[in-house]
Design a protein around this motif. Structure first.
Motif: not given
Length: 184
Positions: A127-129, A136-138, A144-146
């Motif tokens: 969540v923070v990232a 972007k950049n996951c 979710w985006k990991a």
């Protein structure tokens, strides 16, 4: 799609107690009927530790949140999660107060506040990232985006997908929503 069908389609991992919560949208042609159905389901869900809340309703759609009270309470009590939520304006972290604040934040904007991920059981680090990277950049993307542990995220995405597949099949074959809801 009925409310029950939507719960099977979008909330099977929460029904199975694999995640803290699920969010989904339904057409709200009859708000009165939807509220009545939600109330009936809450009566069935309560002994199993689940609750359904209508988060945001307009003339066309209802945004619904199915959650596991105990899992949500544990997340809210987690010190790093609590500290993060405090920075997002969550002064009280009781389940009811936190949900009220989330509803308020959702009502203020048509977009989702990023902390909603915690209410859905996403890892705090992701969540923070997500916020820091502006989405972007996951490393990988699924529920979710990991950003932090792609292998663990992929395993969970597969687990949630398999759960949904099994629940849909069982429901189609006659199992009731109540029978498919795990008690904890």
């Amino acid at each position: 799609m009925t409310l029950e069908q939507a719960l099977i389609e979008h909330c099977s991992p929460t029904l199975a107690s694999l995640k803290a919560g699920s969010l989904f949208s339904l057409p709200s042609s009859s708000l009165c009927q939807l509220e009545e159905e939600a109330q009936q389901l809450n009566t069935q869900f309560a002994p199993k530790g689940l609750a359904l809340r209508l988060i945001r309703v307009d003339e066309r759609h209802a945004l619904c949140y199915l959650y596991r009270h105990a899992q949500l309470a544990a997340m809210l009590a987690d010190k790093p999660c609590a500290a993060f939520l405090n920075t997002q304006g969550y002064d009280s972290l009781s389940v009811q107060d936190a949900l009220d604040r989330l509803c308020s934040r959702l009502a203020q904007s048509p977009s989702f506040p990023h902390e909603v991920g915690l209410f859905l059981g996403y890892p705090l680090a992701d969540v923070v990232a997500f916020i820091e990277n502006k989405g972007k950049n996951c490393l990988c993307c699924g529920c979710w985006k990991a950003y932090t542990d792609a292998c663990a995220a992929r395993r969970l995405f597969a687990k949630f997908s398999k759960c949904t597949e099994v629940y849909k099949r069982l429901y189609h074959n006659g199992r009731t929503l109540c029978q498919l809801t795990v008690a904890v």
